[in-house]
Motif scaffolding. Structure first.
Motif, PDB file in Angstrom:
ATOM      1  N   ALA A  96      53.085  49.391  48.440  1.00 14.46           N
ATOM      2  CA  ALA A  96      52.512  48.787  47.231  1.00 14.46           C
ATOM      3  C   ALA A  96      51.524  47.683  47.599  1.00 14.46           C
ATOM      4  O   ALA A  96      51.832  46.811  48.405  1.00 14.46           O
ATOM      5  CB  ALA A  96      53.625  48.220  46.351  1.00 14.46           C
ATOM      6  N   PHE A  97      50.359  47.758  46.991  1.00 14.38           N
ATOM      7  CA  PHE A  97      49.348  46.711  47.091  1.00 14.38           C
ATOM      8  C   PHE A  97      49.468  45.909  45.806  1.00 14.38           C
ATOM      9  O   PHE A  97      49.305  46.459  44.709  1.00 14.38           O
ATOM     10  CB  PHE A  97      47.953  47.316  47.243  1.00 14.38           C
ATOM     11  CG  PHE A  97      47.823  48.127  48.503  1.00 14.38           C
ATOM     12  CD1 PHE A  97      47.548  47.502  49.706  1.00 14.38           C
ATOM     13  CD2 PHE A  97      48.007  49.505  48.495  1.00 14.38           C
ATOM     14  CE1 PHE A  97      47.438  48.238  50.876  1.00 14.38           C
ATOM     15  CE2 PHE A  97      47.904  50.249  49.658  1.00 14.38           C
ATOM     16  CZ  PHE A  97      47.620  49.616  50.858  1.00 14.38           C
ATOM     17  N   ILE A  98      49.744  44.620  45.941  1.00 15.35           N
ATOM     18  CA  ILE A  98      50.144  43.829  44.776  1.00 15.35           C
ATOM     19  C   ILE A  98      49.186  42.660  44.559  1.00 15.35           C
ATOM     20  O   ILE A  98      48.960  41.848  45.459  1.00 15.35           O
ATOM     21  CB  ILE A  98      51.586  43.316  44.956  1.00 15.35           C
ATOM     22  CG1 ILE A  98      52.524  44.503  45.193  1.00 15.35           C
ATOM     23  CG2 ILE A  98      52.019  42.493  43.748  1.00 15.35           C
ATOM     24  CD1 ILE A  98      53.851  44.143  45.798  1.00 15.35           C
ATOM     25  N   GLU A  99      48.671  42.598  43.359  1.00 12.26           N
ATOM     26  CA  GLU A  99      47.832  41.482  42.930  1.00 12.26           C
ATOM     27  C   GLU A  99      48.705  40.538  42.108  1.00 12.26           C
ATOM     28  O   GLU A  99      49.465  40.975  41.243  1.00 12.26           O
ATOM     29  CB  GLU A  99      46.662  41.985  42.088  1.00 12.26           C
ATOM     30  CG  GLU A  99      45.765  40.914  41.528  1.00 12.26           C
ATOM     31  CD  GLU A  99      44.963  40.154  42.584  1.00 12.26           C
ATOM     32  OE1 GLU A  99      44.360  39.138  42.205  1.00 12.26           O
ATOM     33  OE2 GLU A  99      44.931  40.552  43.757  1.00 12.26           O
TER      34      GLU A  99
ATOM     35  N   ILE B 135      50.881  44.840  39.729  1.00 10.99           N
ATOM     36  CA  ILE B 135      50.436  43.496  39.366  1.00 10.99           C
ATOM     37  C   ILE B 135      51.663  42.680  38.992  1.00 10.99           C
ATOM     38  O   ILE B 135      52.499  43.133  38.204  1.00 10.99           O
ATOM     39  CB  ILE B 135      49.461  43.515  38.173  1.00 10.99           C
ATOM     40  CG1 ILE B 135      48.233  44.360  38.482  1.00 10.99           C
ATOM     41  CG2 ILE B 135      49.057  42.079  37.793  1.00 10.99           C
ATOM     42  CD1 ILE B 135      47.318  44.589  37.278  1.00 10.99           C
ATOM     43  N   VAL B 136      51.761  41.495  39.563  1.00 12.70           N
ATOM     44  CA  VAL B 136      52.809  40.548  39.173  1.00 12.70           C
ATOM     45  C   VAL B 136      52.139  39.448  38.360  1.00 12.70           C
ATOM     46  O   VAL B 136      51.177  38.818  38.815  1.00 12.70           O
ATOM     47  CB  VAL B 136      53.538  39.939  40.390  1.00 12.70           C
ATOM     48  CG1 VAL B 136      54.518  38.865  39.960  1.00 12.70           C
ATOM     49  CG2 VAL B 136      54.258  41.026  41.172  1.00 12.70           C
ATOM     50  N   SER B 137      52.642  39.244  37.158  1.00  9.13           N
ATOM     51  CA  SER B 137      52.151  38.171  36.290  1.00  9.13           C
ATOM     52  C   SER B 137      53.136  37.018  36.347  1.00  9.13           C
ATOM     53  O   SER B 137      54.336  37.215  36.147  1.00  9.13           O
ATOM     54  CB  SER B 137      52.055  38.651  34.838  1.00  9.13           C
ATOM     55  OG  SER B 137      51.077  39.634  34.699  1.00  9.13           O
ATOM     56  N   VAL B 138      52.614  35.838  36.630  1.00  8.23           N
ATOM     57  CA  VAL B 138      53.441  34.637  36.659  1.00  8.23           C
ATOM     58  C   VAL B 138      52.911  33.706  35.573  1.00  8.23           C
ATOM     59  O   VAL B 138      51.780  33.228  35.649  1.00  8.23           O
ATOM     60  CB  VAL B 138      53.395  33.937  38.035  1.00  8.23           C
ATOM     61  CG1 VAL B 138      54.251  32.681  38.029  1.00  8.23           C
ATOM     62  CG2 VAL B 138      53.833  34.892  39.137  1.00  8.23           C
TER      63      VAL B 138
ATOM     64  N   LYS C  20      54.218  48.067  37.470  1.00  5.93           N
ATOM     65  CA  LYS C  20      54.128  49.037  38.556  1.00  5.93           C
ATOM     66  C   LYS C  20      53.077  50.080  38.201  1.00  5.93           C
ATOM     67  O   LYS C  20      52.913  50.432  37.043  1.00  5.93           O
ATOM     68  CB  LYS C  20      55.468  49.731  38.772  1.00  5.93           C
ATOM     69  CG  LYS C  20      56.554  48.838  39.325  1.00  5.93           C
ATOM     70  CD  LYS C  20      57.809  49.631  39.600  1.00  5.93           C
ATOM     71  CE  LYS C  20      58.888  48.752  40.178  1.00  5.93           C
ATOM     72  NZ  LYS C  20      60.091  49.522  40.525  1.00  5.93           N
ATOM     73  N   ASP C  21      52.384  50.552  39.232  1.00  6.62           N
ATOM     74  CA  ASP C  21      51.376  51.584  39.026  1.00  6.62           C
ATOM     75  C   ASP C  21      50.359  51.147  37.967  1.00  6.62           C
ATOM     76  O   ASP C  21      50.041  51.894  37.047  1.00  6.62           O
ATOM     77  CB  ASP C  21      52.036  52.897  38.609  1.00  6.62           C
ATOM     78  CG  ASP C  21      51.725  54.032  39.561  1.00  6.62           C
ATOM     79  OD1 ASP C  21      50.828  53.884  40.398  1.00  6.62           O
ATOM     80  OD2 ASP C  21      52.380  55.077  39.440  1.00  6.62           O
TER      81      ASP C  21
END
Length: 121
Positions: free
Chosen positions: A49-52, A97-100, A113-114
């Motif tokens: 996984a490539f995560i922004e 994408i992780v949203s904080v 995810k995806d």
């Protein structure tokens, strides 16, 4: 360090811990190639996984994940392509994408995810 950069680094740190708790194995942080950067590269099971990570203190202009626009997606896809060639990866990949969202000491972290698709070559 500028305040917005500190806020972003804190968000990335929180995202890493969140992902570990979700079962991800963190492989790389802030991987760079030329002017492109991938915040987190991790494995979830057999999937790479490539995560922004997007951090915000307000949703006045939208949710954090909505700030990963088409240009950013294309740059992440290009960077991922370089990374995949360097390690000669042959398995499944995806972009998350992780949203904080962190305001007044209240945190909300979510994972998409995806989040988008792309060609790597």
């Amino acid at each position: 360090m500028a305040k917005h950069l500190e806020f972003g680094k804190l968000g990335e740190s929180e995202a890493q811990e969140f992902l570990r708790l979700q079962g991800y194995q963190i492989l790389q942080l802030n991987w760079r190639y030329k002017h492109w950067e991938i915040d987190i590269i991790a494995k979830e099971g057999d999937i790479l996984a490539f995560i922004e990570v997007k951090s915000r203190s307000s949703t006045d202009y939208g949710e954090p994940f909505q700030f990963v626009d088409l240009k950013k997606q294309k740059n992440l896809i290009r960077a991922a392509g370089v990374f995949l060639k360097k390690i000669n990866h042959q398995g499944d990949v995806r972009f998350d994408i992780v949203s904080v969202y962190n305001r007044d000491g209240k945190k909300d972290i979510s994972l998409v995810k995806d989040a988008f698709w792309g060609r790597y070559s």
